[in-house]
Design a protein around this motif. Structure first.
Motif, PDB file in Angstrom:
ATOM      1  N   MET A  86      21.869   5.232  46.166  1.00  0.00           N
ATOM      2  CA  MET A  86      22.710   4.630  45.150  1.00  0.00           C
ATOM      3  C   MET A  86      22.973   5.572  43.973  1.00  0.00           C
ATOM      4  O   MET A  86      24.052   5.548  43.381  1.00  0.00           O
ATOM      5  N   ARG A  87      21.998   6.417  43.662  1.00  0.00           N
ATOM      6  CA  ARG A  87      22.134   7.297  42.488  1.00  0.00           C
ATOM      7  C   ARG A  87      22.787   8.625  42.834  1.00  0.00           C
ATOM      8  O   ARG A  87      23.462   9.230  41.999  1.00  0.00           O
ATOM      9  N   PHE A  88      22.578   9.094  44.073  1.00  0.00           N
ATOM     10  CA  PHE A  88      23.118  10.389  44.504  1.00  0.00           C
ATOM     11  C   PHE A  88      23.919  10.224  45.801  1.00  0.00           C
ATOM     12  O   PHE A  88      23.608  10.852  46.816  1.00  0.00           O
ATOM     13  N   PRO A  89      24.932   9.372  45.799  1.00  0.00           N
ATOM     14  CA  PRO A  89      25.613   9.060  47.068  1.00  0.00           C
ATOM     15  C   PRO A  89      26.268  10.269  47.731  1.00  0.00           C
ATOM     16  O   PRO A  89      26.259  10.382  48.956  1.00  0.00           O
ATOM     17  N   GLN A  90      26.851  11.166  46.943  1.00  0.00           N
ATOM     18  CA  GLN A  90      27.539  12.301  47.552  1.00  0.00           C
ATOM     19  C   GLN A  90      26.555  13.285  48.181  1.00  0.00           C
ATOM     20  O   GLN A  90      26.804  13.803  49.278  1.00  0.00           O
ATOM     21  N   THR A  91      25.451  13.517  47.517  1.00  0.00           N
ATOM     22  CA  THR A  91      24.451  14.441  48.058  1.00  0.00           C
ATOM     23  C   THR A  91      23.790  13.855  49.299  1.00  0.00           C
ATOM     24  O   THR A  91      23.580  14.562  50.296  1.00  0.00           O
ATOM     25  N   LYS A  92      23.470  12.575  49.263  1.00  0.00           N
ATOM     26  CA  LYS A  92      22.865  11.941  50.434  1.00  0.00           C
ATOM     27  C   LYS A  92      23.828  11.974  51.616  1.00  0.00           C
ATOM     28  O   LYS A  92      23.420  12.238  52.762  1.00  0.00           O
ATOM     29  N   GLN A  93      25.095  11.720  51.369  1.00  0.00           N
ATOM     30  CA  GLN A  93      26.071  11.779  52.460  1.00  0.00           C
ATOM     31  C   GLN A  93      26.202  13.200  53.012  1.00  0.00           C
ATOM     32  O   GLN A  93      26.330  13.393  54.226  1.00  0.00           O
ATOM     33  N   ARG A 184      17.623  25.219  42.516  1.00  0.00           N
ATOM     34  CA  ARG A 184      18.214  25.549  41.222  1.00  0.00           C
ATOM     35  C   ARG A 184      19.591  24.921  41.063  1.00  0.00           C
ATOM     36  O   ARG A 184      20.470  25.090  41.908  1.00  0.00           O
ATOM     37  N   ALA A 185      19.775  24.209  39.966  1.00  0.00           N
ATOM     38  CA  ALA A 185      21.053  23.563  39.673  1.00  0.00           C
ATOM     39  C   ALA A 185      21.913  24.497  38.839  1.00  0.00           C
ATOM     40  O   ALA A 185      21.573  24.808  37.691  1.00  0.00           O
ATOM     41  N   GLN A 186      23.015  24.934  39.417  1.00  0.00           N
ATOM     42  CA  GLN A 186      23.945  25.812  38.711  1.00  0.00           C
ATOM     43  C   GLN A 186      25.018  24.976  38.019  1.00  0.00           C
ATOM     44  O   GLN A 186      26.210  25.154  38.229  1.00  0.00           O
ATOM     45  N   THR A 187      24.569  24.049  37.215  1.00  0.00           N
ATOM     46  CA  THR A 187      25.473  23.163  36.492  1.00  0.00           C
ATOM     47  C   THR A 187      24.775  22.709  35.228  1.00  0.00           C
ATOM     48  O   THR A 187      23.543  22.764  35.137  1.00  0.00           O
ATOM     49  N   ALA A 188      25.543  22.265  34.264  1.00  0.00           N
ATOM     50  CA  ALA A 188      24.969  21.874  32.971  1.00  0.00           C
ATOM     51  C   ALA A 188      24.224  20.547  33.038  1.00  0.00           C
ATOM     52  O   ALA A 188      23.528  20.187  32.102  1.00  0.00           O
ATOM     53  N   MET A 189      24.356  19.792  34.121  1.00  0.00           N
ATOM     54  CA  MET A 189      23.706  18.486  34.252  1.00  0.00           C
ATOM     55  C   MET A 189      24.087  17.545  33.108  1.00  0.00           C
ATOM     56  O   MET A 189      23.239  16.911  32.489  1.00  0.00           O
ATOM     57  N   ASN A 190      25.360  17.477  32.806  1.00  0.00           N
ATOM     58  CA  ASN A 190      25.792  16.567  31.748  1.00  0.00           C
ATOM     59  C   ASN A 190      25.615  15.104  32.138  1.00  0.00           C
ATOM     60  O   ASN A 190      25.502  14.242  31.267  1.00  0.00           O
ATOM     61  N   ALA A 197      27.703  15.470  42.381  1.00  0.00           N
ATOM     62  CA  ALA A 197      28.892  16.128  42.936  1.00  0.00           C
ATOM     63  C   ALA A 197      28.646  17.613  43.167  1.00  0.00           C
ATOM     64  O   ALA A 197      29.027  18.164  44.212  1.00  0.00           O
ATOM     65  N   TRP A 198      27.988  18.263  42.203  1.00  0.00           N
ATOM     66  CA  TRP A 198      27.698  19.698  42.353  1.00  0.00           C
ATOM     67  C   TRP A 198      26.765  19.948  43.539  1.00  0.00           C
ATOM     68  O   TRP A 198      27.009  20.838  44.364  1.00  0.00           O
ATOM     69  N   ALA A 199      25.679  19.169  43.631  1.00  0.00           N
ATOM     70  CA  ALA A 199      24.699  19.381  44.706  1.00  0.00           C
ATOM     71  C   ALA A 199      25.351  19.192  46.068  1.00  0.00           C
ATOM     72  O   ALA A 199      25.097  19.978  47.001  1.00  0.00           O
ATOM     73  N   ALA A 200      26.171  18.169  46.200  1.00  0.00           N
ATOM     74  CA  ALA A 200      26.836  17.920  47.487  1.00  0.00           C
ATOM     75  C   ALA A 200      27.710  19.102  47.895  1.00  0.00           C
ATOM     76  O   ALA A 200      27.717  19.501  49.070  1.00  0.00           O
ATOM     77  N   LEU A 201      28.414  19.688  46.943  1.00  0.00           N
ATOM     78  CA  LEU A 201      29.276  20.830  47.243  1.00  0.00           C
ATOM     79  C   LEU A 201      28.475  22.090  47.537  1.00  0.00           C
ATOM     80  O   LEU A 201      28.927  22.961  48.281  1.00  0.00           O
ATOM     81  N   SER A 202      27.294  22.198  46.953  1.00  0.00           N
ATOM     82  CA  SER A 202      26.510  23.434  47.089  1.00  0.00           C
ATOM     83  C   SER A 202      25.771  23.530  48.415  1.00  0.00           C
ATOM     84  O   SER A 202      25.392  24.626  48.833  1.00  0.00           O
ATOM     85  N   LEU A 203      25.545  22.404  49.076  1.00  0.00           N
ATOM     86  CA  LEU A 203      24.691  22.391  50.264  1.00  0.00           C
ATOM     87  C   LEU A 203      25.478  22.758  51.517  1.00  0.00           C
ATOM     88  O   LEU A 203      26.552  22.218  51.777  1.00  0.00           O
ATOM     89  N   SER A 204      24.902  23.672  52.281  1.00  0.00           N
ATOM     90  CA  SER A 204      25.481  24.068  53.564  1.00  0.00           C
ATOM     91  C   SER A 204      24.340  24.436  54.493  1.00  0.00           C
ATOM     92  O   SER A 204      23.203  24.661  54.053  1.00  0.00           O
ATOM     93  N   ALA A 205      24.638  24.509  55.775  1.00  0.00           N
ATOM     94  CA  ALA A 205      23.612  24.890  56.747  1.00  0.00           C
ATOM     95  C   ALA A 205      23.079  26.283  56.448  1.00  0.00           C
ATOM     96  O   ALA A 205      21.859  26.523  56.507  1.00  0.00           O
TER      97      ALA A 205
END
Length: 244
Positions: A86-93, A184-190, A197-205
């Motif tokens: 519920m809190r990190f839907p894009q990263t979990k998906q 490491r989070a390469q974002t300001a975490m506002n 959204a950032w974590a979901a985009l950053s993850l790859s195999a």
């Protein structure tokens, strides 16, 4: 449901929803019913169902990918898993998509392989850290006295957010050895939404196959545990281990 201390620093991002879900469970709802009732992640299409909905022999991750539903048991582990959905839907998906792709390529085998192992590790035990470079350098070097004592004032400029649901489950009973795998989070975490959204985009195999994690005993973080105000807390070499 167990008595969760919602005042804990590491639960601040889950507190409001978590308390709502816990209250529903205490009134007799199953964990999946309580999660569905409280869900604000409807845009993901994810909902929660009893564990019995998972067909025998079907991989859990593949089932979620194909049907958009998460088998959920009435336990603390799945309670936190649901909150993280519920809190990190894009990263979990994104994690689920990568798991499904690995299963499609290699099938379900006794050995998961490096990518699926890393995906599982992230899902279960990851934490996301945005920190000034000196803190990050000290963490990578496992220079615990520098990280937690010498650079202690710099932690005011850092932000650590726990993601792994097994990690959150373990911290219901806080113990010094509990360790996160930090990404490491390469974002300001506002906001959590921005971080998600950032974590979901950053993850790859390929990223995950490189094991982009470093260990962090989370109760050593300044402000997270009163015992670490006494700097002898960090003298325990069974927890704050030097580099190999």
């Amino acid at each position: 449901m167990l008595n969760i201390d919602w005042t804990a620093t590491w639960l601040q991002n889950l507190r409001d929803t978590g308390q709502t879900v816990q209250q529903s469970v205490s009134e007799g709802a199953s964990v999946c019913q309580a999660l569905n009732a409280a869900s604000t992640a409807g845009c993901t299409g994810i909902r929660f169902v009893p564990q019995s909905a998972l067909p025998p022999g079907m991989a859990y991750e593949q089932f979620i990918f194909e049907r958009g539903i998460v088998p959920t048991r009435d336990n603390l582990h799945d309670f936190f898993n649901g909150l993280c959905w519920m809190r990190f839907p894009q990263t979990k998906q994104r994690l689920n998509q990568l798991q499904a792709a690995e299963i499609a390529a290699a099938g379900v085998t006794p050995l998961r392989g490096p990518v699926r192992d890393a995906l599982t590790l992230f899902d279960e035990n990851a934490a996301l850290l945005s920190a000034p470079q000196p803190l990050w350098d000290a963490l990578l070097a496992r220079d615990w006295p520098l990280l937690f004592v010498g650079l202690r004032p710099l932690w005011r400029e850092a932000r650590l957010v726990l993601f792994g649901h097994a990690l959150l489950e373990k911290l219901v009973y806080p113990r010094k050895p509990i360790t996160a795998h930090v990404y490491r989070a390469q974002t300001a975490m506002n906001s959590i939404a921005e971080l998600d959204a950032w974590a979901a985009l950053s993850l790859s195999a390929s990223t995950l196959a490189g094991k982009p994690f470093t260990p962090l005993p989370v109760l050593g973080v300044p402000g997270w545990w009163p015992d670490n105000e006494d700097f002898s807390f960090y003298d325990d070499r069974s927890v704050f281990r030097p580099p190999r």
